[in-house]
Design an enzyme around this catalytic site. Sequence first.
Site, PDB file in Angstrom:
ATOM      1  N   ASP A 108      27.520  25.277  61.307  1.00 50.63           N
ATOM      2  CA  ASP A 108      26.458  24.269  61.306  1.00 50.63           C
ATOM      3  C   ASP A 108      26.615  23.169  60.268  1.00 50.63           C
ATOM      4  OD1 ASP A 108      26.025  25.609  58.960  1.00 50.63           O
ATOM      5  OD2 ASP A 108      24.104  26.485  59.541  1.00 50.63           O
ATOM      6  N   GLU A 130      30.151  31.119  65.950  1.00 50.91           N
ATOM      7  CA  GLU A 130      28.836  31.327  65.309  1.00 50.91           C
ATOM      8  C   GLU A 130      27.783  30.428  65.959  1.00 50.91           C
ATOM      9  OE1 GLU A 130      27.345  30.464  61.127  1.00 50.91           O
ATOM     10  OE2 GLU A 130      28.228  32.433  60.795  1.00 50.91           O
ATOM     11  N   GLU A 144      21.435  21.597  58.835  1.00 53.29           N
ATOM     12  CA  GLU A 144      22.207  22.571  59.604  1.00 53.29           C
ATOM     13  C   GLU A 144      21.566  22.957  60.934  1.00 53.29           C
ATOM     14  OE1 GLU A 144      21.558  22.805  56.350  1.00 53.29           O
ATOM     15  OE2 GLU A 144      23.505  22.838  55.359  1.00 53.29           O
ATOM     16  N   HIS A 220      22.097  27.098  46.927  1.00 53.12           N
ATOM     17  CA  HIS A 220      22.688  25.763  47.053  1.00 53.12           C
ATOM     18  C   HIS A 220      22.067  24.884  48.139  1.00 53.12           C
ATOM     19  CE1 HIS A 220      24.741  27.786  50.414  1.00 53.12           C
ATOM     20  NE2 HIS A 220      24.881  26.584  50.920  1.00 53.12           N
ATOM     21  N   ARG A 222      20.350  22.357  50.639  1.00 52.14           N
ATOM     22  CA  ARG A 222      19.725  21.039  50.440  1.00 52.14           C
ATOM     23  C   ARG A 222      18.207  21.079  50.526  1.00 52.14           C
ATOM     24  NH1 ARG A 222      24.544  18.981  51.824  1.00 52.14           N
ATOM     25  NH2 ARG A 222      25.038  16.829  51.282  1.00 52.14           N
ATOM     26  N   HIS A 254      27.441  26.990  42.600  1.00 51.17           N
ATOM     27  CA  HIS A 254      28.019  26.022  43.542  1.00 51.17           C
ATOM     28  C   HIS A 254      28.371  24.734  42.785  1.00 51.17           C
ATOM     29  CE1 HIS A 254      28.177  23.211  46.919  1.00 51.17           C
ATOM     30  NE2 HIS A 254      28.086  24.211  47.768  1.00 51.17           N
TER      31      HIS A 254
HETATM   32  C1  UD1 Z   1      27.750  22.236  52.637  1.00 54.27           C
HETATM   33  C2  UD1 Z   1      27.116  22.392  54.020  1.00 54.27           C
HETATM   34  C3  UD1 Z   1      26.209  23.618  54.052  1.00 54.27           C
HETATM   35  C4  UD1 Z   1      26.932  24.853  53.562  1.00 54.27           C
HETATM   36  C5  UD1 Z   1      27.578  24.588  52.221  1.00 54.27           C
HETATM   37  C6  UD1 Z   1      28.396  25.775  51.830  1.00 54.27           C
HETATM   38  C7  UD1 Z   1      26.603  20.301  55.209  1.00 54.27           C
HETATM   39  C8  UD1 Z   1      25.620  19.237  55.420  1.00 54.27           C
HETATM   40  N1  UD1 Z   1      26.275  21.222  54.286  1.00 54.27           N
HETATM   41  O1  UD1 Z   1      26.710  21.984  51.729  1.00 54.27           O
HETATM   42  O2  UD1 Z   1      25.761  23.829  55.378  1.00 54.27           O
HETATM   43  O3  UD1 Z   1      25.993  25.888  53.434  1.00 54.27           O
HETATM   44  O4  UD1 Z   1      28.442  23.443  52.318  1.00 54.27           O
HETATM   45  O5  UD1 Z   1      28.679  25.803  50.476  1.00 54.27           O
HETATM   46  O6  UD1 Z   1      27.645  20.311  55.809  1.00 54.27           O
HETATM   47  N2  UD1 Z   1      31.524  19.826  45.557  1.00 54.27           N
HETATM   48  C9  UD1 Z   1      32.637  19.800  44.755  1.00 54.27           C
HETATM   49  N3  UD1 Z   1      33.705  20.589  45.074  1.00 54.27           N
HETATM   50  C10 UD1 Z   1      33.716  21.402  46.162  1.00 54.27           C
HETATM   51  C11 UD1 Z   1      32.571  21.441  46.979  1.00 54.27           C
HETATM   52  C12 UD1 Z   1      31.490  20.640  46.681  1.00 54.27           C
HETATM   53  O7  UD1 Z   1      32.666  19.083  43.760  1.00 54.27           O
HETATM   54  O8  UD1 Z   1      34.714  22.095  46.398  1.00 54.27           O
HETATM   55  C13 UD1 Z   1      30.357  18.975  45.210  1.00 54.27           C
HETATM   56  C14 UD1 Z   1      30.608  17.502  45.571  1.00 54.27           C
HETATM   57  O9  UD1 Z   1      29.954  16.707  44.632  1.00 54.27           O
HETATM   58  C15 UD1 Z   1      29.914  17.374  46.919  1.00 54.27           C
HETATM   59  C16 UD1 Z   1      28.707  18.275  46.689  1.00 54.27           C
HETATM   60  O10 UD1 Z   1      29.226  19.395  45.974  1.00 54.27           O
HETATM   61  O11 UD1 Z   1      29.575  16.039  47.225  1.00 54.27           O
HETATM   62  C17 UD1 Z   1      28.001  18.740  47.925  1.00 54.27           C
HETATM   63  O12 UD1 Z   1      28.917  19.152  48.913  1.00 54.27           O
HETATM   64  P1  UD1 Z   1      28.531  19.000  50.475  1.00 54.27           P
HETATM   65  O13 UD1 Z   1      29.613  19.532  51.298  1.00 54.27           O
HETATM   66  O14 UD1 Z   1      28.063  17.611  50.744  1.00 54.27           O
HETATM   67  O15 UD1 Z   1      27.234  19.894  50.594  1.00 54.27           O
HETATM   68  P2  UD1 Z   1      26.977  21.407  50.278  1.00 54.27           P
HETATM   69  O16 UD1 Z   1      25.676  21.504  49.579  1.00 54.27           O
HETATM   70  O17 UD1 Z   1      28.164  22.034  49.667  1.00 54.27           O
HETATM   71  N1  UDP Z   2      31.359  32.812  48.340  1.00 46.68           N
HETATM   72  C1  UDP Z   2      32.510  32.831  47.571  1.00 46.68           C
HETATM   73  N2  UDP Z   2      32.430  32.495  46.256  1.00 46.68           N
HETATM   74  C2  UDP Z   2      31.263  32.143  45.671  1.00 46.68           C
HETATM   75  C3  UDP Z   2      30.090  32.100  46.468  1.00 46.68           C
HETATM   76  C4  UDP Z   2      30.177  32.426  47.816  1.00 46.68           C
HETATM   77  O1  UDP Z   2      33.588  33.165  48.052  1.00 46.68           O
HETATM   78  O2  UDP Z   2      31.253  31.864  44.473  1.00 46.68           O
HETATM   79  C5  UDP Z   2      31.460  33.170  49.760  1.00 46.68           C
HETATM   80  C6  UDP Z   2      30.456  34.180  50.253  1.00 46.68           C
HETATM   81  O3  UDP Z   2      30.893  35.506  50.036  1.00 46.68           O
HETATM   82  C7  UDP Z   2      30.371  33.835  51.730  1.00 46.68           C
HETATM   83  C8  UDP Z   2      30.505  32.330  51.723  1.00 46.68           C
HETATM   84  O4  UDP Z   2      31.166  32.002  50.506  1.00 46.68           O
HETATM   85  O5  UDP Z   2      31.458  34.375  52.445  1.00 46.68           O
HETATM   86  C9  UDP Z   2      29.159  31.686  51.774  1.00 46.68           C
HETATM   87  O6  UDP Z   2      29.275  30.361  51.439  1.00 46.68           O
HETATM   88  P1  UDP Z   2      28.037  29.484  50.975  1.00 46.68           P
HETATM   89  O7  UDP Z   2      26.992  30.352  50.381  1.00 46.68           O
HETATM   90  O8  UDP Z   2      28.590  28.384  50.159  1.00 46.68           O
HETATM   91  O9  UDP Z   2      27.552  28.822  52.341  1.00 46.68           O
HETATM   92  P2  UDP Z   2      26.587  29.296  53.529  1.00 46.68           P
HETATM   93  O10 UDP Z   2      27.044  30.621  53.998  1.00 46.68           O
HETATM   94  O11 UDP Z   2      25.194  29.297  52.995  1.00 46.68           O
HETATM   95  O12 UDP Z   2      26.745  28.215  54.537  1.00 46.68           O
END
Ligand code: UD1
Ligand code: UDP
Length: 395
Positions: A108, A130, A144, A220, A222, A254
């Site tokens: 999602d 999924e 999502e 984490h 939004r 995160h």
């Molecule tokens: C995204 C997904 C969410 C998922 C989550 C898993 C969307 C809209 N959201 O949210 O569904 O649950 O990933 O974790 O697709 N960042 C880094 N390094 C990284 C990753 C993230 O610096 O490796 C920082 C960046 O500033 C980035 C921000 O985190 O802009 C947010 O990342 P983003 O992918 O936009 O949203 P998530 O909250 O991670």
């Molecule tokens: N996870 C990980 N390291 C972390 C936090 C989460 O490997 O520090 C794994 C977790 O076990 C799961 C997945 O990441 O498999 C979940 O990701 P996240 O919570 O970022 O996203 P969501 O599932 O809410 O979309």
Amino acid sequence: MDRLSAERTAGRPLKVMTIFGTRPEAIKMAPLVQELERRPEFDCHCCVTAQHRQMLDGVLEIFHLKPQFDLNIMEQKQTLSMITSKCLLGLERVFAQIRPDLVLVHGDTSTTFAGALAAFYQKISIGHVEAGLRTYDKYSPFPEEMNRAMVGRLADLHFCPTEANRRNLAHEGITDGVYVTGNTVIDALRTTVKKDYTFATQALNHIDYAQKKVILVTCHRRENYGKPMEEIMSALRELALKYPDEVELIYPVHLSPVVQEVAHRHLDGLPNAHLIAPLMADEMHNLMDRSYLVMTDSGGLQEEAPALGKPVLVLRQETERPEAVAAGTAKLAGVHKEQILELAEELIESLPAYQEMAHAVNPYGDGQACRRIAEAILYHFGRRQWPPEPFHASC
Ligand code: UD1
Ligand code: UDP
């Protein structure tokens, strides 16, 4: 079975492209990529958008995945429109080079939605891994819920983890190409969790998991930004202060700057609250296996913890994963400090309350999801006579 697809691809391996971009998609797609790659019927291609960068790269490393295409789109704090538009343009270029018979997207995220939309624009078949999870609240989880629903409209093949997910699609009139497979995250978990595991993160080897009540925390989403996240962090702070000798909070934070700021502001300086960098997937899964309790707003953790017999307090107002709540191993704790505290305190102080929730159940999968998905694809393209047997939850 789709006769046109079967005729178009007859006599050669099926060209399948997996597309993903964030940590959870990668963890859940990794075992599927491996399953498809070991079958000669598939010509596999992998494209990452790198919506996440560091958090994605860790997963690629653990599962030995080497994508052919990397759109490398991540920028700090980028908006949803930026993610979606960069994915769409990048994938258009990828599809101009390689025209897959089928694109597989997962879940999602914005990558998922853009991946499906980009494939639709090129009239490429889409498989949604999924599929069918719903809250029916347009803005929660945001964005999502709508990403997943829109991909449901675009997809040709729908791989639902559970029977309830299949029913959601049926209510929306989506009945063709739907398979109940279990969630691929359980396939992944079976490869990572080991009883004799030694952590690469040394500090995790020195925690007394038998004497202390280790609470694994992640947060984490939004829709929790702002007041909900303030309340969650404030509840966690109070828990750490109330049980200084009994409880250890371990919180891999995160990398989102929004989350980093609020978590550190509330929890820095507490000796029993450990804010650490995101963990590699195998470290995370093994830490979960040794924890007492999980408090999280993560989708993936809600699925993994029940399989490991760990109670979960879900830090959200709703969930598209009600199966663990129904099985009695997860509770919706909401996003208000007092309610979160009340539920957590009960699980810390009352052994019967804890034991009632701490039993291993597998409502989300049996470790066979990837095999079923591969078989369903082969069936769809006329390479197999029968569809795979559906996943039935044992609880
Ligand atoms: C995204 C997904 C969410 C998922 C989550 C898993 C969307 C809209 N959201 O949210 O569904 O649950 O990933 O974790 O697709 N960042 C880094 N390094 C990284 C990753 C993230 O610096 O490796 C920082 C960046 O500033 C980035 C921000 O985190 O802009 C947010 O990342 P983003 O992918 O936009 O949203 P998530 O909250 O991670
Ligand atoms: N996870 C990980 N390291 C972390 C936090 C989460 O490997 O520090 C794994 C977790 O076990 C799961 C997945 O990441 O498999 C979940 O990701 P996240 O919570 O970022 O996203 P969501 O599932 O809410 O979309």
